[in-house]
Write an enzyme that holds these catalytic residues in place. Structure first.
Site, PDB file in Angstrom:
ATOM      1  N   SER A 206      26.834  26.461  65.502  1.00 10.35           N
ATOM      2  CA  SER A 206      25.765  26.403  66.515  1.00 10.35           C
ATOM      3  C   SER A 206      24.526  25.748  65.916  1.00 10.35           C
ATOM      4  O   SER A 206      24.620  25.069  64.889  1.00 10.35           O
ATOM      5  CB  SER A 206      25.458  27.826  67.010  1.00 10.35           C
ATOM      6  OG  SER A 206      24.616  27.782  68.127  1.00 10.35           O
ATOM      7  N   ASN A 207      23.373  25.929  66.530  1.00 12.11           N
ATOM      8  CA  ASN A 207      22.133  25.353  66.000  1.00 12.11           C
ATOM      9  C   ASN A 207      20.963  26.281  66.311  1.00 12.11           C
ATOM     10  O   ASN A 207      21.151  27.331  66.914  1.00 12.11           O
ATOM     11  CB  ASN A 207      21.908  23.945  66.575  1.00 12.11           C
ATOM     12  CG  ASN A 207      21.861  23.976  68.089  1.00 12.11           C
ATOM     13  OD1 ASN A 207      20.974  24.571  68.683  1.00 12.11           O
ATOM     14  ND2 ASN A 207      22.853  23.361  68.734  1.00 12.11           N
TER      15      ASN A 207
END
Ligand code: CTP
Length: 393
Positions: A206-207
Site C-alpha cells: 500500500s502507500n
C-alpha cells in the site's frame, strides 16, 4: 454580500474571544443581522456590553433569566447560519458528545440552520487525539470547520491553533452564501486514499495516502450542492453522512466502482493514490518464512484516470492528480495529455507543506490547453476550494 443574512454568533471561552468584537463589526458592515450568544465563562474574556452595542441586539447567555425560560429553539430557527467563533476545546468536546449544559449548546443542538465553527486553542490541545476525534465527529454531524491558523499562541508557543482571523471568517461566510449552490444538480465522483494489494491473507502492498485531500474535495462539492460519491480505499477519517461512500481495497475494485459510477456522473476527481502494480498471484494461505529469498511477481493495474479519459463524453469532466518528485511540470503535462484529462492537479513532494497525512498542500493546476494556475501553500480545505473554483470557471 451578506445583506439581510441572519447570523447567530456563538462565542466560547477562549482568549481569541477578543476578536469576536471585530467579527461582529465586519458582519454588520457587510449587511448581516447579528445576534450573539455566549457561554457563561466567556464573560471573563469579553464584555457582553461590547457585543450587544456592536450587534445592536441583546446578548444571550443564560437559559433562565429571572425565572423566565429563554427560547433557545427560536434562535436556532431564526438564523440562516450559526457561527461559533472562537470554539474552545471544552465546548468542542461538549458539541461532539451532545452535552447541553448552557444556552449556547442548547441552541447548537436545536439549530435547524447550518453551523460553522472556528476553533481556537493551544497547539498541544489542538494536536491531542481527542480534539482531532471531536473535530471529526462534529464534521460527520454536518458542521463546517474553518481551519485554525499557524502562528503565535496565547501561551507564547508558535504552532497551529490560532483562530482564523475575523476577515477570513467573513470571507468564508461570503463564499458560503455566494457560491452555495453552483454544483446543484451535478453528480461528482471522487476517489481518495490508498489501495491495498494483497500478498497473502495478512499482508498487503500500500502507500501513505491519508485521503484527506479527497475528503476536503468531497465536502467542498457537497457544500456547493452536488450529489457526491466517494470511492475510497482504507482511510480512518470520519466522512459526512451526506456523502455516499463506496469502500474498496484493491486497485481493481476501485476501477470497477469508478467505471460503474462514472456512467451517470458529471465530474470525476481522481485524488486516490492507486497502486500501479498488484501481486500477480496472491497466496491464499499465509506465506511462511523460509531460508530462501521471497520474490513477488507484480503485474500492472488498470489506469482508472486513463480509462475515464477515454470514456468521457463532451459534458463530463475528468480531473487527475500528479504527485511528482522531479521534472514536475513536464510529468504533469505528460499525464494530462496521455490520460486525456481536463485538468491535472500537481503536487510536488519537494515543496514545503506537501506530503502524506499533512493538513496543508501546495498545488499547481494545469488545464487542457496546458494553462498553468499556481497556488500558495494552504490548508487542504482551502486547496479544495481552489480546485473546484478552477474547474467551474
Ligand atoms: N491513477 C489511476 N489509476 C491508476 C494509477 C493512477 O486512476 N492505476 C490516477 C491517480 O488517481 C491520479 C493520476 O492517475 O489522479 C496520476 O497518478 P500518479 O500515481 O501520479 O501517476 P501514474 O499514472 O500512476 O504514473 P507514475 O506513478 O509513474 O508517476
Amino acid at each position: 454580500m451578506l445583506k439581510g443574512k441572519k447570523i447567530l454568533l456563538g462565542i466560547t471561552a477562549s482568549i481569541a474571544a477578543y476578536k469576536s468584537a471585530v467579527l461582529v463589526r465586519l458582519l454588520k458592515k457587510a449587511g448581516a443581522d447579528v445576534k450573539v450568544i455566549m457561554t457563561p465563562s466567556t464573560r471573563d474574556f469579553i464584555a457582553p456590553l461590547t457585543l450587544s452595542t456592536l450587534s445592536k441586539n441583546p446578548v444571550h447567555i443564560d437559559l433562565f433569566d429571572n425565572d423566565t425560560w429563554a427560547n433557545h429553539v427560536m434562535l436556532g430557527r431564526w438564523a440562516d447560519l450559526m457561527v461559533i467563533a472562537p470554539l474552545s476545546c471544552n465546548s468542542l468536546s461538549k458539541m461532539a458528545n451532545g452535552i447541553c449544559d448552557n444556552m449556547l449548546l442548547a441552541v447548537y443542538l436545536s439549530a435547524t440552520c447550518p453551523v460553522v465553527v472556528a476553533p481556537a486553542m493551544d497547539e498541544d490541545m489542538w494536536c491531542h487525539p481527542s480534539t482531532q476525534n471531536n473535530l471529526n465527529k462534529i464534521q460527520s454531524y454536518g458542521n463546517f470547520i474553518i481551519p485554525v491558523d499557524n502562528g503565535e499562541l496565547a501561551s507564547g508557543l508558535v504552532g497551529p491553533g490560532r483562530m482564523a482571523e475575523p476577515e477570513n471568517i467573513l470571507k468564508w461566510l461570503e463564499c458560503y452564501f455566494n457560491k452555495s449552490q453552483d454544483l446543484k444538480g451535478k453528480k461528482v465522483i471522487i476517489t481518495a486514499g490508498p489501495t491495498q494489494e494483497s500478498i497473502d491473507p495478512v499482508r498487503f502492498i500500500s502507500n501513505h495516502s491519508s485521503g484527506k485531500m479527497g475528503i476536503a474535495l468531497a465536502e467542498e462539492c457537497l457544500k456547493r450542492g452536488a450529489e457526491v460519491t466517494m470511492i475510497c480505499g482504507p482511510i480512518s477519517s470520519v466522512i459526512d453522512k451526506k456523502i455516499k461512500i463506496i469502500k474498496i481495497k484493491s486497485a481493481a475494485e476501485m476501477f470497477d466502482s469508478c467505471i460503474q459510477e462514472f456512467k451517470n456522473a458529471d465530474i470525476a476527481i481522481l485524488s486516490a493514490a492507486v497502486a500501479d502494480y498488484t501481486v500477480e498471484s496472491p497466496s491464499i494461505k499465509k506465506i511462511k518464512k523460509s531460508e530462501q529469498e521471497l520474490v513477488l511477481k507484480l503485474s500492472k493495474t488498470k489506469d482508472i484516470l486513463k480509462r475515464l479519459g477515454e470514456m468521457k463524453s463532451s459534458n463530463q469532466l475528468v480531473v487527475g492528480f500528479a504527485l511528482e518528485t522531479d521534472h514536475e511540470k513536464e510529468n504533469a503535462l505528460l499525464k494530462l495529455k496521455s490520460k486525456n484529462a481536463d485538468f491535472i492537479v500537481l503536487n510536488s513532494l519537494n515543496e514545503e507543506g506537501v506530503g502524506f497525512g499533512l493538513d496543508t498542500n501546495k498545488i499547481t493546476i494545469f488545464d487542457k490547453t496546458g494553462k498553468e494556475y499556481p497556488f500558495n501553500t494552504k490548508s487542504k480545505n482551502e486547496v479544495a476550494v481552489d480546485i473546484i473554483n478552477t474547474i467551474i470557471n
